[in-house]
Design a protein around this motif. Structure first.
Motif, short mmCIF file in Angstrom:
data_model
loop_
_atom_site.label_atom_id
_atom_site.label_comp_id
_atom_site.label_asym_id
_atom_site.label_seq_id
_atom_site.Cartn_x
_atom_site.Cartn_y
_atom_site.Cartn_z
N LYS A 164 16.65 -5.00 0.46
CA LYS A 164 15.46 -4.62 -0.47
C LYS A 164 14.24 -4.52 0.62
O LYS A 164 13.80 -5.06 1.34
CB LYS A 164 15.01 -5.67 -1.24
CG LYS A 164 14.37 -5.26 -2.34
CD LYS A 164 14.12 -6.44 -3.60
CE LYS A 164 13.32 -6.06 -4.39
NZ LYS A 164 12.69 -7.13 -5.28
N PRO A 165 13.63 -3.16 0.62
CA PRO A 165 12.44 -2.97 1.56
C PRO A 165 11.26 -3.80 1.31
O PRO A 165 11.05 -4.25 0.06
CB PRO A 165 12.13 -1.50 1.37
CG PRO A 165 12.87 -0.79 0.24
CD PRO A 165 13.84 -2.07 0.01
N LEU A 166 10.43 -3.72 2.48
CA LEU A 166 9.09 -4.55 2.40
C LEU A 166 7.89 -3.57 2.33
O LEU A 166 7.92 -2.56 2.85
CB LEU A 166 8.99 -5.38 3.58
CG LEU A 166 10.01 -6.56 3.83
CD1 LEU A 166 9.91 -7.14 5.28
CD2 LEU A 166 9.86 -7.67 2.75
N LYS A 167 6.97 -3.98 1.58
CA LYS A 167 5.78 -3.36 1.55
C LYS A 167 4.77 -4.04 2.03
O LYS A 167 4.40 -5.15 1.45
CB LYS A 167 5.42 -2.96 -0.36
CG LYS A 167 4.36 -1.77 -0.36
CD LYS A 167 4.53 -1.57 -1.91
CE LYS A 167 3.31 -0.89 -2.32
NZ LYS A 167 3.41 -0.41 -3.70
N ILE A 168 4.20 -3.58 3.23
CA ILE A 168 3.48 -4.38 4.13
C ILE A 168 2.04 -4.25 3.37
O ILE A 168 1.52 -3.20 3.67
CB ILE A 168 3.56 -4.18 5.66
CG1 ILE A 168 5.03 -4.10 5.92
CG2 ILE A 168 2.84 -5.28 6.27
CD1 ILE A 168 5.44 -3.27 7.13
N VAL A 169 1.26 -5.24 3.41
CA VAL A 169 -0.05 -5.34 2.69
C VAL A 169 -0.96 -6.32 3.39
O VAL A 169 -0.64 -7.15 3.96
CB VAL A 169 -0.13 -5.55 1.53
CG1 VAL A 169 -1.51 -5.83 0.96
CG2 VAL A 169 0.61 -4.66 0.69
N GLY A 170 -2.35 -5.69 4.09
CA GLY A 170 -3.08 -6.56 4.57
C GLY A 170 -4.29 -6.84 3.39
O GLY A 170 -4.04 -7.42 2.54
N GLY A 171 -5.42 -6.05 3.58
CA GLY A 171 -6.44 -6.38 2.66
C GLY A 171 -6.27 -5.58 1.54
O GLY A 171 -6.80 -5.50 0.52
N ASN A 172 -5.31 -4.37 1.52
CA ASN A 172 -5.05 -3.47 0.51
C ASN A 172 -6.14 -2.63 0.23
O ASN A 172 -6.19 -1.96 -0.97
CB ASN A 172 -4.47 -4.16 -0.77
CG ASN A 172 -3.36 -3.33 -1.64
OD1 ASN A 172 -2.87 -2.29 -0.79
ND2 ASN A 172 -3.07 -3.69 -2.63
N SER A 173 -7.15 -2.52 1.05
CA SER A 173 -8.29 -1.52 0.87
C SER A 173 -7.97 -0.19 0.95
O SER A 173 -8.73 0.72 0.71
CB SER A 173 -9.50 -2.03 1.93
OG SER A 173 -9.05 -1.50 3.17
N LYS A 174 -6.78 0.16 1.72
CA LYS A 174 -6.42 1.52 1.78
C LYS A 174 -5.03 1.78 1.13
O LYS A 174 -4.41 2.69 1.63
CB LYS A 174 -6.11 1.94 3.31
CG LYS A 174 -7.45 1.62 4.14
CD LYS A 174 -7.45 2.20 5.72
CE LYS A 174 -8.22 1.55 6.48
NZ LYS A 174 -8.05 -0.03 6.74
N ALA A 175 -5.01 1.26 -0.03
CA ALA A 175 -3.65 1.44 -0.71
C ALA A 175 -3.50 3.02 -1.23
O ALA A 175 -2.30 3.29 -1.29
CB ALA A 175 -3.59 0.43 -2.02
N PHE A 176 -4.56 3.58 -1.12
CA PHE A 176 -4.34 5.03 -1.96
C PHE A 176 -3.79 6.03 -0.72
O PHE A 176 -3.70 7.08 -0.93
CB PHE A 176 -5.94 5.54 -2.12
CG PHE A 176 -6.96 5.60 -1.34
CD1 PHE A 176 -7.11 6.59 -0.47
CD2 PHE A 176 -7.57 4.22 -1.07
CE1 PHE A 176 -8.12 6.49 0.44
CE2 PHE A 176 -8.70 4.30 -0.21
CZ PHE A 176 -8.87 5.38 0.47
N LEU A 177 -3.93 5.45 0.53
CA LEU A 177 -3.31 6.23 1.57
C LEU A 177 -1.86 6.55 1.67
O LEU A 177 -1.29 5.22 1.33
CB LEU A 177 -3.77 5.73 2.96
CG LEU A 177 -5.15 5.86 3.24
CD1 LEU A 177 -5.60 5.06 4.63
CD2 LEU A 177 -5.81 7.31 3.17
N GLY A 178 -1.36 7.57 1.98
CA GLY A 178 -0.05 7.66 2.25
C GLY A 178 1.10 7.88 0.93
O GLY A 178 0.43 8.12 -0.13
#
Lengths: 480, 352
Positions: free
Chosen positions: B20-34
């Motif tokens: 099951k893959p991982l979705k790596i997140v920091g502050g999530n301020s750029k979630a709209f990218l990619g």
């Protein structure tokens, strides 16, 4: 191996098989390590390189690429059963775009030739390794070469835009672009400094920089090497980024002064050379600021070059450091470690202790601004055992650099020379990751095999050897 | 902090085991990218804090979850900054995200990109191996440059734990000048300015006005301003900040926002789309509903690359398609770092 097959698609004279003709290729500037190559190939077109590589791939022939052979780490040392692929004939500048400020060049173009070709546009190519008169841009990319102006203008990686490479399977691939950003992973960075392990570079687009209208050098002398080291850190902490910032110890100053009479103060324990560039006013203001700072840090004398000619004279001394070393000893061995600037004085003290331990003199010159040391160990290869002692001394200097939070090579590369020290700088998992990356490009391990990244077996043997010595490293040094 | 690294490793091992893959997140301020990805959330934002910063050494080492604002504030106290001008989309932006996305601001042509400034990275690869590459010194050529390779890889090669970044002194003085002109004249002017030995730190054409930022000492800035004949722009600081932080009016649009990097001497056929031209002519921001393929083709035609920066369909390809040769190297590299394909799979290209 039947190397004659290469004659089928190479120009006449493009395949060297006789011992005499191959002799000049048996080493690069790390001349202590020599291997006679299986054959030397001199292609003159990219298609020929593609054919050479795909043939080598199919027939499992190792290939070592070579530019001018000025490398100091044995990166271009040949393989006895392999092809030594000389890129000497790729010496053309293909395109100069003075508006875009780029030049597209073949890999065998000499570093300095680029600057000479674009000079009339007020431009230059910034990285300036000391061998720039002879070394080629392909080799510069392979080693990520630096020079004296890296602190402000960066290394090769900061000054190139695009590469064309041929893979071991013979495929031509363009990496990067003439735009600032490119899509996907940063393969340009991966290829730069990869020491011919991942592909053969057949074209390079370099960035060009507008020449600053004004530059000036100052020379500061110190009666204590630690003060000089602290002064370097002090200038940088004060927001000044000199174009060049060099340091030399007493032994270096004396050897140089005897040789070129640059006007260096021979009684100083250390000197600093600092170059500022920019508009005339920026340089004037910067010089004033630095003069005050250097005095505060204990400089006994600060001399600003009164004109361009004196600036050049100050630099001439620094640039003559290596040949000057060659005058005071039959042989010298140039090391290349980088350390955090703040440890300059401690590392110099450590080198001094090692110098006494190995009974070999050493001259210290370095790119102080970026903490890149070049200790020159003086020895005589004719004395039995002295080369071995020199290499052991060098290895200990590199290990000292790692212990201080630095690295075993700042700009000369690992090659064959520092392959053992890689085992100390990197852990097994990291080395395995390097091998995995290598395998992506070169699954049969044919490109420059045995260089740059040690096998885990080799590291295990090297580790065992160290235990045999039964001594703790640098027990004479304070650890923190 | 050691336990946190162990915890991240465990997530990786679990992901491998459960496929099951991982979705790596920091502050999530750029979630709209990619591209849109699926997977269990791996939040690294609490692996934070500055590990090492000494102004004399010109670098800072920080854990991935460290807030960009904390880093900026710390550097500011000592008269230093990150040279590549990273965007700060909101207060949660982390340094790990800055490096993973590799986005540089308007200073990029003049003081370098994110990857230009990266000195070292500590990361965990897709096998759960904790590795460090590069270091804290400017000159370092030991081993392949894997820290720069990971910059801008959107977490598809490794989970970034710590980064060491080169810092630069804040210029003594800065001033923004501007002048109204046509697009054609602006492009010519930008090229002309880039050819002169003057201390530029910004050159951007927006809404019929060419904005130029000068850096250096007070006197030399004034002299340059006089030389180029521009007027001082009092709103200058805001202009650059808004552009960098994605707050300029052009971004307030229902259309797709494209970010297109092109050679400065080329003029892509953008038609009548609303645009900003930054980086001295090297970066177009475009407001356009044209089909992605058309935009990719347009960028390719001039030797550039486009990225669907903020689009309304993150399932399609959002980055410039790669040539076959490049794509197969990318796929190989992905496998070399993440053979089980658990780290942000599909984030930048469907097959990675």
């Amino acid at each position: 191996m039947n190397f004659n097959r290469f004659r089928e698609f190479l120009p006449s004279g493009g395949v060297l098989l006789s011992e005499e003709s191959k002799r000049v290729y048996e080493c690069d500037a790390l001349s202590a390590h020599r291997v006679m190559p299986g054959c030397v190939l001199l292609p003159d077109s990219v298609e020929q390189i593609q054919k050479i590589l795909s043939y080598s791939y199919l027939n499992n022939i190792p290939v070592v690429a070579r530019g001018a052979g000025t490398g100091l780490s044995g990166g271009a040392m040949p393989h006895a059963e392999g092809v030594l692929l000389s890129l000497a004939k790729f010496n053309k500048i293909l395109e100069i775009d003075s508006v875009q400020k780029t030049a597209r060049v073949q890999p065998g173009v000499r570093n300095l030739a680029i600057t000479e070709a674009v000079k009339s546009f007020g431009l230059y190519y910034a990285p300036d390794p000391s061998s720039q008169i002879a070394c080629t841009i392909g080799g510069n990319v392979a080693e990520n070469s630096g020079g004296v102006h890296c602190l402000k203008y960066g290394l090769t990686i900061h000054n190139i835009m695009q590469l064309k490479i041929v893979t071991i399977e013979g495929e031509l691939i363009t990496i990067g672009s003439h735009a600032y950003d490119s899509a996907g992973y940063d393969l340009l960075a991966l290829l730069t400094g990869s020491e011919g392990m991942l592909g053969v570079i057949v074209e390079v687009t370099v960035k060009l920089i507008s020449k600053a209208p004004h530059s000036r050098v100052l020379l500061a002398s110190f009666d204590d090497i630690e003060k000089a080291g602290n002064a370097v850190a002090g200038v940088i902490a004060n927001g000044i980024t000199p174009a060049g910032f060099e340091m030399m110890d007493k032994a270096g100053v004396r050897a140089v002064e005897d040789f070129v009479h640059a006007g260096y103060p021979i009684d100083a324990e250390a000197i600093l050379l600092c170059e500022l560039d920019g508009s005339e006013e920026e340089v004037e203001i910067g010089l004033k600021k630095i003069k005050i700072l250097l005095k505060q840090y204990g400089a006994i004398e600060v001399r600003v070059a009164c004109d361009e000619a004196e600036s050049e004279l100050f630099w001439a001394g620094r640039k003559a450091a290596f040949p000057a070393a060659g005058r005071v000893a039959p042989d010298y061995y140039c090391m290349d470690g980088t350390i955090p600037r703040k440890h300059i004085a401690k590392v110099l003290a450590g080198i001094q202790i090692l110098s006494e331990k190995y009974k070999l003199d050493v001259i210290n010159v370095f790119h102080a601004g970026d903490g890149n040391l070049h200790p020159l160990i003086l020895y005589d290869v004719a004395i039995p055992g002295e080369l071995k002692r020199t290499e052991d001394f060098g290895s200990e200097i590199l290990q000292l650099c790692i212990a201080m939070g630095g690295t075993i090579t700042g700009e000369h590369g690992v090659g064959i020379e520092k392959i053992n020290e890689m085992c100390i700088q990197f852990r097994d998992d990291e080395l395995e990751q390097f091998h995995a990356v290598k395998a992506v490009f070169d699954s049969k391990n044919l490109l420059n095999p045995g260089k740059a990244v040690p096998t885990l077996n080799r590291c295990a043997e090297f580790g065992a050897m160290h235990v045999h010595r039964g001594e703790e490293k640098f027990s004479e040094l304070e650890r923190y | 902090m050691k336990e946190k690294v162990e915890l991240i490793k465990e997530h990786v091992f679990d992901a491998i085991e459960q496929k099951k893959p991982l979705k790596i997140v920091g502050g999530n301020s750029k979630a709209f990218l990619g591209r849109a990805t699926k997977g269990s959330l791996l939040d690294v934002s609490d692996y934070s804090g500055i590990i090492s910063y000494e102004p004399t050494e010109l670098f800072i080492t920080a854990r991935a979850g460290t807030l960009l604002s904390d880093i900026n504030n710390t550097l500011f106290k000592y008269g230093q900054m990150l040279g590549f001008d990273p965007p700060n989309y909101n207060t949660r932006t982390t340094i790990g995200g800055v490096v993973a996305t590799g986005l540089s601001g308007s200073r990029r042509p003049y003081s370098g990109s994110v990857r230009d400034s990266i000195l070292g990275i500590r990361c965990i690869n897709g096998l759960g191996k904790d590795m460090s590459f590069g270091g804290q010194v400017i000159k370092n050529v030991a081993g392949y440059d894997l820290s720069r390779l990971m910059t801008g890889a959107f977490g598809t090669l490794g989970i970034i734990l710590e980064v060491s970044i080169k810092v630069v002194p804040i210029p003594e003085a800065e001033m923004t000048c501007s002048r109204s002109m046509t697009k054609g004249n602006a492009i010519v002017k930008m090229l002309e300015l880039s050819g002169q030995a003057i201390s530029l730190s910004g050159s951007c054409y927006y809404g019929g006005v060419l904005y130029v930022r000068l850096s250096g000492n007070e006197n030399s800035i004034m002299a340059t301003k006089k030389k180029i004949g521009f007027d001082t722009d009092e709103q200058g600081v805001n202009f650059w900040d808004q552009l960098r932080d994605f707050k300029a009016p052009i971004f307030n649009s229902e259309k797709n926002i494209w970010r297109i990097s092109v050679p400065i001497t080329t003029v892509p056929k953008i038609g009548d789309s609303q645009f900003v031209l930054d980086w001295g002519g090297g970066l177009y921001w475009l407001n356009s509903d044209r089909a992605p393929k058309e935009i990719f083709d347009m960028a390719e035609e001039v030797g550039g690359s486009a990225m669907l920066f903020r689009g309304y369909d993150q399932k399609q390809e959002v980055f410039q398609p790669l040539t076959n040769g490049l794509l197969s190297l990318h796929q190989g590299l992905k496998k070399a770092f993440d053979p089980h394909r658990i780290l942000n799979p599909g984030k930048i290209y469907a097959s990675l």
